[in-house]
Design an enzyme around this catalytic site. Structure first.
Site, mmCIF file in Angstrom:
data_model
loop_
_atom_site.group_PDB
_atom_site.id
_atom_site.type_symbol
_atom_site.label_atom_id
_atom_site.label_comp_id
_atom_site.label_asym_id
_atom_site.label_seq_id
_atom_site.Cartn_x
_atom_site.Cartn_y
_atom_site.Cartn_z
ATOM 1 N N LEU A 509 40.030 31.287 -1.156
ATOM 2 C CA LEU A 509 39.698 29.866 -1.266
ATOM 3 C C LEU A 509 40.083 29.094 -0.011
ATOM 4 C CD1 LEU A 509 40.902 29.207 -4.928
ATOM 5 C CD2 LEU A 509 38.569 29.585 -4.145
ATOM 6 N N GLY A 515 50.577 30.238 3.632
ATOM 7 C CA GLY A 515 49.900 31.458 3.250
ATOM 8 C C GLY A 515 48.461 31.213 2.819
ATOM 9 N N LYS A 531 48.481 31.994 -4.530
ATOM 10 C CA LYS A 531 48.900 31.815 -3.140
ATOM 11 C C LYS A 531 49.837 32.955 -2.742
ATOM 12 C CE LYS A 531 49.857 27.749 -1.360
ATOM 13 N NZ LYS A 531 49.080 27.678 -0.103
ATOM 14 N N ASP A 628 54.031 18.183 4.676
ATOM 15 C CA ASP A 628 52.703 18.528 5.204
ATOM 16 C C ASP A 628 51.600 17.835 4.414
ATOM 17 O OD1 ASP A 628 50.964 19.711 6.968
ATOM 18 O OD2 ASP A 628 50.889 21.640 5.930
#
Length: 836
Positions: A509, A515, A531, A628
């Site tokens: 995706l 990661g 993930k 982030d």
């Protein structure tokens, strides 16, 4: 033969040829009162002879009996019509018909019975001021005064058909409130008015629309900004044309001209439903310079009813299963699909009655872009949705993706996506039983032997299905037995479990700093995002403890962590799957899976994201700094509700140890200045990143992409702060694709919040709790200063940042919108007590 006799022979031949040759042209490109042309005669434009006017028969059909009067290019070998007079009334005999200038000053077309079938329809007689007809080198056919050639009485440029030539205009007459229309031909062989047209907005705005059938608007140019139309950024990179937009008390119109007069170029409303700008290249032909919509399948109803468009197919259109073209000749010869398709076999319809054991059913069309105008049905299962459509005579198809949608009547704008193109859905098309059966004998009904074979095969398939179900149930029990929740609500998965769920991590995706993410399906059919973490160095006990803490965090605007895997160095997290993907895919790109976000959706995304961050910063037992924040980490569920992803992965920070992050993380363009300076990081770093992302929600572009702003604007966040401080036109800051459709109060709040969030000093930034209050309209905030690190115009802004009377701490001055009285609402300056 002697020389004298030979000379006499040649003279006679030349004389006879001249005597019997029909008159083919009128000199000087003009026609005076009482004069006419017919048959193969034509008028060539005055001065350079760029165009011809005469009778023609359209298309490639040499047997056509329809003739029209039109204008075409004279200096290129390919006959290209640019204007047609009698497009709705063709002539059957061009030799007995005439184009004639009458004594009353009207230019008319007379059929063989001398009946007027077309006229310029001038109401005022010009007998006292003689007129003449002239064809100009611009391709403009005019009626003008004989005594003053610049005094134009009528011109074809005011009555365009399907071609817009340089120097012409398409506009709106404000006195009559009538728009000039550029209208396609019906098909390539018929210049009659087609179903596609281009017009300037009748409401008076400076934008053009393409319309289908005078009703459906499926493309807009965006408004004129003084240099270009906002939704046609290609105009900036133009080296061929000069553009002019004119607005006055009488009219609005747009016109263009060529920088190099030797270039041959035209603008066409094509039979394809696309507007096209083409130029002539010797030895090549007409070269496409620009077109919109850029994808043929984006043209409204291009393939007609029950036609499916395929962008990669050579003919674009085809009928869906069980249907054939309504007009086969139009489909095959004229590329005219507007007639659509009709059923081969009628439906049984009433209560799905069985005739000879046959019932209507559904054909599965996978990976399609669904038709327009679905109707929502409030049912709770796919089976209920299927039965609702099956038992409705008017239902043509249905789709179920957790919600039930049905289509009644014709299916329009259905697109079959090509292999490798994602983002499609499944449509169940209602067909008669005979259209669903698979026959090996040309479609004939099978006999009893075939029925026996089918029965045997069906029994075998049923038995095999039972075995598969039993195996699946056993595997699920084994899987769930191994993966029961042992730490709070989280499920500990084995690595093998997740390999199976993700088909060995085959459907990626996306990926980021922590990661890569893969799509997976659990045995209970739950779709998840897995993930695979990279660069994590914690021991297993510490990892499980931190993940367990993250798993307890529940908020509507945070992605829900379902489980994890920790086997040696393999660390994976299992999240709920977000069907609409990440914010960036809808904001910055125009892929098949993306969807354009209106202002209401954008504002709710901004507000929801702020609420999620406020919860992480201020409501959790431990303050979680994301580190982030960017559009890629804001995921969207099926209803476009935003959910912050990847929270807690950078570091879990206790309130009493809030200033411990010193290792630089995050993404360039969203990093607060303190990351660069090396000072300790607080939750205000997330506030800065949120502000930068909010600018992108407003503009629809990356802050780092300044190419479309130009030198006048510069860096977008600086431009916003400048507009806010100067009380500028706030709507000009909005994504041009929104065409000004946004709530001004909400936009103003968003611009102010974004500008405050990116202040240089973290003490000047609001907390996320305060951001939520401002966006909700609970607290009103004053205009912000322009941050020094973003500032391009150094202006005084000390009067914008205030100090409280009782403290030397700097704060945001705000006022309550209910009272209108200025007050001081202090922003959070310490992460040990940062509460909204």
């Amino acid at each position: 033969m002697g020389l004298r006799n030979r000379g006499r022979f040649i003279f006679c031949v030349v004389f006879l040829c001249f005597f019997f040759k029909p008159r083919l042209s009128i000199e000087a490109g003009a026609l005076s009162v009482g004069k006419s042309i017919s048959g193969d005669e034509y008028i060539i434009s005055e001065k350079y002879g760029n165009f011809k006017l005469g009778f023609f028969s359209p298309g490639n059909d040499s047997q056509s009996q329809n003739y029209y009067v039109g204008i075409w290019y004279s200096k290129i070998p390919e006959i290209t019509i640019v204007w047609v007079a009698n497009r709705e009334k063709p002539l059957s005999d061009k030799y007995s018909s005439q184009l004639k200038l009458l004594e009353d000053g009207n230019l008319v077309i007379l059929d063989p019975s001398n009946t007027i079938i077309w006229s310029t329809n001038l109401m005022t007689s010009t007998t006292s001021n003689p007129t003449e007809m002239a064809l100009l080198d611009s391709g403009n056919l005019v009626l003008r005064s004989v005594s003053n050639s610049s005094a134009l009485i009528w011109e074809s440029f005011d009555h365009p058909t399907h071609t817009w030539l340089p120097g012409g205009k398409i506009g709106l007459n404000k006195r009559t409130n009538k728009s000039q229309l550029l209208t396609s031909w019906k098909n390539s062989n018929d210049p009659a008015t087609g179903i596609f047209s281009l017009e300037l907005d009748p409401a008076g705005t400076s934008q053009y629309f393409i319309l289908w059938n005078d009703s459906e608007k499926y493309w807009s140019s965006g408004t004129w900004d003084g240099r270009i139309f906002s939704l046609v950024p290609e105009m900036r990179r133009n080296y061929i044309y000069d553009f002019t937009y004119v607005t006055n008390k009488d009219e609005n119109y747009f016109t263009y001209s060529l920088k190099n007069s030797s270039i041959i170029s035209r603008f066409v409303m094509d039979v394809s439903g696309q507007i096209k700008q083409v130029t002539w290249l010797d030895g090549v032909g007409w070269n496409l310079f620009w077109t919109q919509p850029s994808q043929q399948c984006d043209v409204y109803a291009h393939c007609g009813a029950f036609g499916a468009c395929n962008q990669q197919a050579s003919t674009f259109c085809g009928c869906v299963r069980g249907f054939n073209p309504r007009y086969a000749t139009d489909y095959s010869n004229l590329s005219d699909w507007s007639g659509g398709c009709v059923r081969n076999t009628p439906l049984r319809c009433v209560n799905n009655a069985s005739v000879n054991g046959e019932k209507d059913g559904f054909f599965n069309m996978s990976n399609v872009r669904l038709p327009i105008n679905p109707q929502f049905l409030a049912v709770e299962s796919a089976l209920a949705c299927e039965l609702a459509c099956l038992n409705s005579c008017s239902c043509s198809a249905y789709a179920y993706n957790g919600s039930c949608y049905v289509w009644e009547g014709d299916l329009l704008n259905l697109e079959q996506l090509s292999d490798g193109v994602t983002g499609g859905e499944t449509l169940y098309l209602k067909l008669a039983a005979s259209e669903l059966s698979i026959s090996t004998s040309g479609g004939s009904k099978k006999g009893s032997a075939t029925g026996a074979i089918v029965g045997a095969v069906s029994g075998a398939v049923a038995l095999l299905g039972l075995v598969v179900v039993l195996l699946w149930a056993w595997q699920k029990r084994n899987f769930v037995g191994r993966s029961k929740a042992i730490e709070g609500s989280l499920i500990p998965f084995s690595y093998r479990d997740l390999q199976i769920a993700t088909k060995n991590f085959s459907d990626k995706l996306g990926g980021g700093g922590f990661g890569s993410v893969f799509k997976g399906t659990l045995p209970n059919s739950t779709v998840v995002a897995v993930k695979k973490l990279e660069g994590f160095s914690q021991g297993e006990k510490q990892f499980r403890t931190e993940v367990s803490t993250i798993g307890t965090i529940q908020h509507v605007n945070l992605v829900h962590l379902l489980g994890f895997c920790s086997e040696g160095t393999k660390r994976l997290l299992v999240y709920e799957f977000m069907p609409k993907g990440s914010l960036d895919s809808h904001l910055f790109t125009e892929t098949r899976g993306s969807q354009f976000l209106d202002w209401k959706t954008r504002y709710q995304i901004a507000l929801g994201t702020a609420r999620g961050l406020a919860y992480l910063h201020e409501k959790c037992r431990q303050c979680i700094i994301h580190c982030d924040i960017k559009p890629e980490n804001i995921l969207l569920d099926a209803e476009f509700c935003p959910k912050v992803a990847d929270f807690g992965l950078a570091k879990l920070v206790g309130r009493e140890f809030s200033r411990v992050l010193t290792t630089m993380r995050g993404t360039r363009g969203y990093l607060a200045p303190e990351w660069i300076s090396g000072v300790a990081i607080t939750a205000k770093a997330d506030v800065y990143s949120y502000g930068m992302m909010l600018f992108e929600l407003i503009s629809g572009k990356r802050n780092s992409d300044q190419s479309d702003y130009g030198e006048k604007v510069g860096f977008f966040p600086t431009w916003v702060a400048k507009k806010i401080s100067e009380d500028g036109e706030i709507l000009s800051l909005l994504d041009y694709r929104l065409e000004g459709n946004g709530d001004l109060a909400e936009l103003t709040r968003a611009c102010k919040v974004a500008s405050w969030c990116v202040q240089d000093e973290e003490v000047h930034r609001p907390s996320m709790g305060l951001v939520v209050q401002i966006l909700e309209g609970i607290v009103e905030v004053i205009p912000p200063p322009i941050p020094r690190t973003l500032q391009t115009l150094a202006e005084n802004h000390e009067h914008i940042v205030f100090f409280t009377d009782s403290s030397s701490d700097q704060s945001l001055q705000t006022r309550s919108p209910s009272s209108g009285t200025p007050s001081q609402v202090k922003s959070s300056t310490s992460s040990t007590n940062s509460r909204a």
